[in-house]
Each structure stands twice: as structure tokens, then as C-alpha cells.
Design a protein around this motif. Structure first.
Motif, short mmCIF file in Angstrom:
data_model
loop_
_atom_site.label_atom_id
_atom_site.label_comp_id
_atom_site.label_asym_id
_atom_site.label_seq_id
_atom_site.Cartn_x
_atom_site.Cartn_y
_atom_site.Cartn_z
N VAL A 1 86.22 55.40 64.89
CA VAL A 1 87.12 55.54 63.74
C VAL A 1 88.56 55.31 64.20
O VAL A 1 89.33 54.59 63.55
N ASN A 2 88.94 55.92 65.32
CA ASN A 2 90.30 55.74 65.84
C ASN A 2 90.57 54.28 66.19
O ASN A 2 91.64 53.75 65.91
N TYR B 1 89.64 46.47 72.47
CA TYR B 1 88.53 47.38 72.16
C TYR B 1 87.13 46.79 72.37
O TYR B 1 86.15 47.53 72.35
N GLU B 2 87.01 45.48 72.57
CA GLU B 2 85.70 44.82 72.54
C GLU B 2 84.70 45.32 73.57
O GLU B 2 83.50 45.21 73.37
N ARG B 3 85.18 45.87 74.67
CA ARG B 3 84.26 46.33 75.73
C ARG B 3 84.09 47.84 75.76
O ARG B 3 83.53 48.39 76.70
N ARG B 4 84.54 48.52 74.71
CA ARG B 4 84.47 49.98 74.70
C ARG B 4 83.17 50.52 74.12
O ARG B 4 82.98 51.72 74.04
N TYR C 1 77.47 52.85 63.91
CA TYR C 1 78.69 53.02 63.12
C TYR C 1 78.52 52.42 61.71
O TYR C 1 78.89 53.05 60.71
N VAL C 2 77.95 51.23 61.64
CA VAL C 2 77.74 50.58 60.34
C VAL C 2 76.70 51.35 59.52
O VAL C 2 76.87 51.52 58.31
N VAL C 3 75.66 51.85 60.17
CA VAL C 3 74.65 52.65 59.45
C VAL C 3 75.31 53.91 58.87
O VAL C 3 75.06 54.28 57.73
N ALA C 4 76.16 54.57 59.66
CA ALA C 4 76.84 55.77 59.18
C ALA C 4 77.70 55.45 57.95
O ALA C 4 77.68 56.19 56.95
N ALA C 5 78.44 54.36 58.01
CA ALA C 5 79.29 53.95 56.87
C ALA C 5 78.44 53.59 55.66
O ALA C 5 78.76 53.96 54.53
N ALA C 6 77.35 52.87 55.89
CA ALA C 6 76.46 52.47 54.80
C ALA C 6 75.80 53.69 54.16
O ALA C 6 75.64 53.75 52.94
N PHE D 1 78.96 42.51 68.31
CA PHE D 1 78.47 43.55 67.41
C PHE D 1 79.42 44.74 67.33
O PHE D 1 79.67 45.28 66.26
N TYR D 2 79.95 45.14 68.47
CA TYR D 2 80.86 46.28 68.50
C TYR D 2 82.17 45.95 67.77
O TYR D 2 82.63 46.71 66.93
N SER D 3 82.74 44.79 68.10
CA SER D 3 84.01 44.39 67.48
C SER D 3 83.87 44.20 65.97
O SER D 3 84.75 44.58 65.20
N THR D 4 82.76 43.62 65.54
CA THR D 4 82.52 43.42 64.11
C THR D 4 82.44 44.77 63.40
O THR D 4 83.01 44.96 62.33
N ALA D 5 81.75 45.72 64.01
CA ALA D 5 81.60 47.05 63.40
C ALA D 5 82.94 47.75 63.21
O ALA D 5 83.11 48.51 62.25
N LEU D 6 83.90 47.48 64.09
CA LEU D 6 85.19 48.17 64.01
C LEU D 6 85.93 47.89 62.70
O LEU D 6 86.70 48.73 62.25
N TYR D 7 85.71 46.72 62.10
CA TYR D 7 86.36 46.49 60.81
C TYR D 7 85.38 46.54 59.65
O TYR D 7 85.74 46.92 58.53
N VAL D 8 84.11 46.20 59.89
CA VAL D 8 83.13 46.20 58.81
C VAL D 8 82.83 47.62 58.32
O VAL D 8 82.80 47.87 57.11
N ALA D 9 82.61 48.55 59.23
CA ALA D 9 82.21 49.91 58.84
C ALA D 9 83.23 50.60 57.93
O ALA D 9 82.87 51.08 56.86
N PRO D 10 84.51 50.64 58.31
CA PRO D 10 85.45 51.33 57.42
C PRO D 10 85.63 50.62 56.07
O PRO D 10 85.72 51.28 55.04
#
Length: 197
Positions: A12-13, A30-33, A42-47, A105-114
Motif C-alpha cells: 500500500v505504501n 519498487y520492482e524487486r521488492r 495484493y490484487v486478490v485483496a483489492a478485488a 506482476f509485482y509492479s503491475t499490482a502496485l497500481y492495479v490493486a488500489p
């Protein structure tokens, strides 16, 4: 594969930074975090959050409407995220990209989920969803811009190959969405016919 994993709080941060200071450099920071699994979680939680709100307001139309709202509110965005991320990774590789599946997948989730959570919740509320439709459309355009930045960063692509990758990934996502909608409609019609017999 990235060894590190991120908590939802950390993601989220990271999302706040990505959404408020969008750039290739920000995504690279952030891509390697996190991992592909973190992104999916993260996307499942947002969905699920958006799906529960859709379920509650779907109850106004009856329990079957609420259940359909919940299922489509969770599965639709999740499938869209998975298809888009795989397409970016595969097409990006064909364009000479050197990123990893975890990074994409991680980088995409950072903007898709919120954005998924915000748009899903707002759209589920009957009157508010209609009133805020222009804002929802603007967020959709913003998401395309973020997809471009993410693709450049996570796949290490120059401008033109990144644009090609994003456009083709959205086409793949759209076609898969149409196929799923067609199959769902067919199943629904078959169940309706079976129930009326």
C-alpha cells in the motif's frame, strides 16, 4: 525469482508513491521488492474488497444479483490482471525486454490493486457510480499511462517497444475478456433454459 516478499501494508505504501509520483524511476525503485505471488495476493485483496461492496449493494437486486456481483467483482479483475501481466511479460520479451515475471506482476499490482479497489467500490454504489463516471474514465486513462511506465521499468524497454507491448497486452486482455463473457453468457443462457424446462 525475487527472494523478498512484501506485506500488504508495504505494498500500500509503495502504491501511494507509484500513484502520486509516477515515473519509470519510481517503478524501478519498487520492482524487486516483491514477487509474482505478492502481486497476486495484493490484487486478490483489492478485488475481494470491491467484490464485498458490490455484494452488499447487489443485495438491493436480490441474493442472486448480489452473488453474481461478488463473483464477477472478484474474478473479472483478477483474470484481467493475470492476462495483462502475462501478456506484458511475453510480448515484452519479444520486443527485447529483459525483465522477470516477478518484476512485471509485482509492479503491475502496485497500481492495479488500489485503482481496482477505488473504482470497484465507487462503481458498486448505485447513484455515486453514475455521478463519478467521468472520474472513473479518467482513472482508466491514468491506468494506461501507469501501464506504460511500468512496462518500461519492469521489462527494461525503450519508449516504442514499451508502447507496442502495452497496446498488444491490452488487446490480448480485451479478447480474453470477450471470450470469457461469451462463455459466461452461454452458460447463463443454458442454465436459464434448463431451469425453465
Amino acid at each position: 525469482m525475487n527472494a523478498s516478499t512484501s506485506s500488504i501494508g508495504e505494498m500500500v505504501n509503495s502504491s501511494i508513491v507509484v500513484l502520486t509520483r509516477p515515473s519509470v524511476a519510481t517503478f524501478e525503485q519498487y520492482e524487486r521488492r516483491g514477487t509474482m505471488r505478492d502481486g497476486i495476493t495484493y490484487v486478490v485483496a483489492a478485488a475481494l474488497l470491491a467484490g464485498v461492496v458490490a455484494f452488499v449493494f447487489g443485495l438491493l437486486g436480490g441474493i442472486s444479483t448480489a452473488i453474481v456481483s461478488l463473483v464477477s467483482g472478484v474474478l473479472g479483475p483478477l483474470v484481467g490482471y493475470l492476462v495483462f501481466s502475462y501478456a506484458v511479460f511475453f510480448i515484452g520479451k519479444q520486443q527485447g525486454g529483459s525483465g522477470t515475471q516477478d518484476e512485471v506482476f509485482y509492479s503491475t499490482a502496485l497500481y492495479v490493486a488500489p485503482l481496482l479497489a477505488i473504482v470497484g467500490i465507487v462503481s458498486a454504489i448505485p447513484v455515486i457510480g453514475c455521478l463519478l463516471l467521468p472520474v472513473t474514465l479518467l482513472l482508466g486513462l491514468y491506468q494506461i499511462y501507469l501501464a506504460y511506465l511500468m512496462t518500461r521499468a519492469s521489462m527494461n524497454l525503450a519508449q516504442t517497444p514499451a508502447i507496442i507491448t502495452v497496446v498488444l497486452a491490452y488487446v490480448v486482455q480485451f479478447v480474453v475478456g470477450l471470450l470469457i463473457a461469451g462463455v459466461s453468457t452461454g452458460i447463463g443462457a443454458a442454465l436459464g433454459l434448463a431451469g425453465s424446462s
